[in-house]
Design an enzyme around this catalytic site. Structure first.
Site, short mmCIF file in Angstrom:
data_model
loop_
_atom_site.label_atom_id
_atom_site.label_comp_id
_atom_site.label_asym_id
_atom_site.label_seq_id
_atom_site.Cartn_x
_atom_site.Cartn_y
_atom_site.Cartn_z
N SER A 129 0.63 -1.31 -0.07
CA SER A 129 -0.18 -0.09 -0.06
C SER A 129 0.82 1.17 -0.09
O SER A 129 1.86 1.24 0.62
CB SER A 129 -0.93 -0.06 1.17
OG SER A 129 -1.64 1.18 1.40
N LYS A 171 2.25 -3.69 6.73
CA LYS A 171 2.59 -3.73 5.25
C LYS A 171 4.01 -3.30 5.02
O LYS A 171 4.93 -4.04 4.24
CB LYS A 171 1.75 -2.38 4.65
CG LYS A 171 0.42 -2.82 4.47
CD LYS A 171 0.05 -4.16 3.58
CE LYS A 171 -1.25 -4.45 3.43
NZ LYS A 171 -1.60 -5.83 2.76
N TYR A 203 -1.40 -1.06 10.83
CA TYR A 203 -1.88 -1.36 9.82
C TYR A 203 -0.57 -1.00 8.77
O TYR A 203 -0.38 -2.09 8.15
CB TYR A 203 -3.21 -0.87 9.24
CG TYR A 203 -3.50 -1.05 7.49
CD1 TYR A 203 -3.27 0.08 6.86
CD2 TYR A 203 -3.55 -2.55 7.03
CE1 TYR A 203 -3.05 -0.23 5.43
CE2 TYR A 203 -3.52 -2.57 5.55
CZ TYR A 203 -3.35 -1.38 4.88
OH TYR A 203 -3.41 -1.82 3.41
C1 WQD Z 1 -9.58 9.30 1.83
C2 WQD Z 1 -9.72 10.67 1.71
C3 WQD Z 1 -10.41 11.17 4.19
C4 WQD Z 1 -13.91 9.05 4.51
C5 WQD Z 1 -6.55 4.09 3.30
C6 WQD Z 1 -5.68 3.45 3.83
C7 WQD Z 1 -4.91 2.66 2.68
C8 WQD Z 1 -5.91 1.74 1.92
C9 WQD Z 1 -7.21 2.70 1.43
C10 WQD Z 1 -6.12 -0.26 2.68
C11 WQD Z 1 -9.17 11.17 3.19
C12 WQD Z 1 -11.43 11.39 3.30
C13 WQD Z 1 -12.76 9.31 3.98
C14 WQD Z 1 -15.13 9.74 4.93
C15 WQD Z 1 -13.73 11.71 4.33
N1 WQD Z 1 -6.25 0.98 2.80
N2 WQD Z 1 -12.66 10.67 4.05
N3 WQD Z 1 -15.06 11.13 4.81
O1 WQD Z 1 -7.15 6.92 3.85
O2 WQD Z 1 -6.30 7.55 1.71
O3 WQD Z 1 -6.43 5.23 2.56
O4 WQD Z 1 -7.69 3.50 2.69
O5 WQD Z 1 -5.32 -0.73 1.67
O6 WQD Z 1 -3.84 1.95 3.04
O7 WQD Z 1 -4.88 4.47 4.54
O8 WQD Z 1 -8.58 6.41 2.17
O9 WQD Z 1 -11.03 6.43 1.37
O10 WQD Z 1 -10.16 6.16 4.04
O11 WQD Z 1 -9.67 8.38 2.88
O12 WQD Z 1 -13.69 13.09 4.16
O13 WQD Z 1 -16.17 9.25 5.34
O14 WQD Z 1 -11.16 10.74 1.98
O15 WQD Z 1 -9.93 12.11 5.07
O16 WQD Z 1 -8.59 12.53 2.88
P1 WQD Z 1 -7.20 6.51 2.51
P2 WQD Z 1 -9.88 6.83 2.79
#
Ligand code: WQD
Length: 359
Positions: free
Chosen positions: A134, A163, A159
């Site tokens: 990741s 990785k 997590y």
């Molecule tokens: C993306 C953006 C949030 C939800 C994570 C893991 C990564 C992979 C993918 C597993 C951020 C914003 C999110 C919400 C929001 N996981 N957001 N409201 O954090 O980039 O990556 O998931 O493999 O390893 O770290 O993905 O989709 O959670 O967030 O505003 O209800 O959307 O703050 O900026 P992220 P995400």
């Protein structure tokens, strides 16, 4: 003369085959001529996903309902499938927030399962290994876009640490074993198969943005919370590299072929899997509203701890060495995610109807 045992030159073991990326990758592998077996204990996934795979490919793929933390059960799979020539390892817990609350559960599950697998690789001399990593290994990057040579920063969560440790374990193992490995660093996989027969099935309330958007739009969630619009970006919301799940899954097939064709230059190679385009949270919402025709109910909330401000990929290495082309754009990602959510609602209605006797 006993009949020569038919040894398929391309039987692939996919761990976590009932999961989001695992299921889409099985579809791509089967459609590209590979024979596949899956192992998934369904602790975070649904066995019914295999039916979706069969509907899409026309092929029944066997899933061993086994916990990879049980060495004997894992070993038995290899004894039964001695012609496994490659492994794609997805099976792991992946909820960032949960890993902060329960670090030992993450270290035990994500690392013991990997070590058991590698013990079997050693015993059965499996030549090819592809690991689901990741972009989280880059932490908060000093400069973007990130390349595979960008510094690995301290993990933002247990997590992310599993990785990073997983990559190091595989790297050291490959140095003293025949196995060649590829580490695929995904950015943000989103969307669903165009058939809407498989897609993302978050366990409980989704923590990731796109399922949170589609569940809000369909009425499963009351409102989407945008975690901060005061970041130093063009519209104040965080930037990520969203990539269609089918572009991600096809990259696994290409990575395996790269290993089989012995195109590697090292025992363990890293590839970034991102589109190379950074998109803000608010831009994702706008794209969703455009393709779905739904006005999304959202409000701006406080920043989420652990979020990086901006990250997106330099994907030159994967595009050139794996001959990988990005097929899907942001609108495709949003429309496929929305169609999948609509399909789930239809399914639930059908399920409820069947289970309440209404015909
Ligand atoms: C993306 C953006 C949030 C939800 C994570 C893991 C990564 C992979 C993918 C597993 C951020 C914003 C999110 C919400 C929001 N996981 N957001 N409201 O954090 O980039 O990556 O998931 O493999 O390893 O770290 O993905 O989709 O959670 O967030 O505003 O209800 O959307 O703050 O900026 P992220 P995400």
């Amino acid at each position: 003369m006993p009949e020569e045992k038919q040894v398929s030159m391309s039987k692939i073991l996919v761990t976590g085959g009932c999961g989001y990326i695992g299921s889409h990758t099985i579809v791509d592998l089967v459609q590209n001529g590979f024979e596949v077996v899956s192992v998934d204990n369904n602790s975070r996934s649904h066995a019914s996903v295999m039916q979706g795979i069969e509907k899409i490919t026309g092929q029944k793929v066997k899933n061993y309902k086994v916990d990879l933390c049980n060495f004997d059960d894992t070993f038995a799979i290899f004894q039964e499938n001695e012609d496994i020539t490659g492994i794609i390892h997805f099976a792991a817990y992946k909820a960032v927030g949960e890993s902060v609350e329960q670090p030992l559960m993450y270290f035990e599950n994500n690392l013991n399962s990997l070590i058991n697998l590698l013990k079997c690789v050693q015993e059965f001399e499996t030549p090819h290994f592809v690991f689901s990593s990741s972009c989280t290994v880059y932490g908060n990057p000093d400069s973007i876009p990130v390349t595979e040579a960008s510094p690995i920063k301290p993990a933002e969560s247990p997590y992310g640490l599993t990785k990073q440790m997983g990559e190091q374990i595989i790297t050291e193992f490959s140095k003293v074993n025949e196995m060649h490995a590829i580490l695929l660093r995904y950015f943000n996989p989103v969307g669903a198969h165009p058939s809407s027969l498989i897609g993302e099935l978050p366990v409980g309330k989704p923590s990731n943005l796109v399922p949170a958007i589609t569940q809000t739009a369909i009425g499963k969630l009351p409102q989407l919370k945008v975690y901060g619009d005061d970041y130093p970006t063009r519209d104040g919301s965080c930037i990520r590299d969203y990539i269609h799940i089918c572009d991600i899954s096809h990259a696994h097939t290409l990575a395996l072929q790269y290993l089989i064709d012995k195109k590697y230059s090292e025992k363990c190679e890293v590839f970034n899997l991102g589109t190379g385009n950074g998109v803000t949270v608010l831009e994702v919402i706008k794209a969703f509203e455009k393709v779905s025709g739904v006005k999304l109910n959202y409000s701006i909330g406080p920043r989420r701890p652990g979020d990086v401000v901006a990250i997106y990929a330099n994907n030159d290495h994967a595009r050139t060495s794996l001959n990988w082309n990005i097929e899907y754009n942001l609108d495709d990602m949003m429309s496929s995610a929305w169609n999948w959510e609509l399909h789930l609602k239809q399914d639930e209605a059908l399920f409820n109807k069947q289970n309440t006797g209404l015909n």
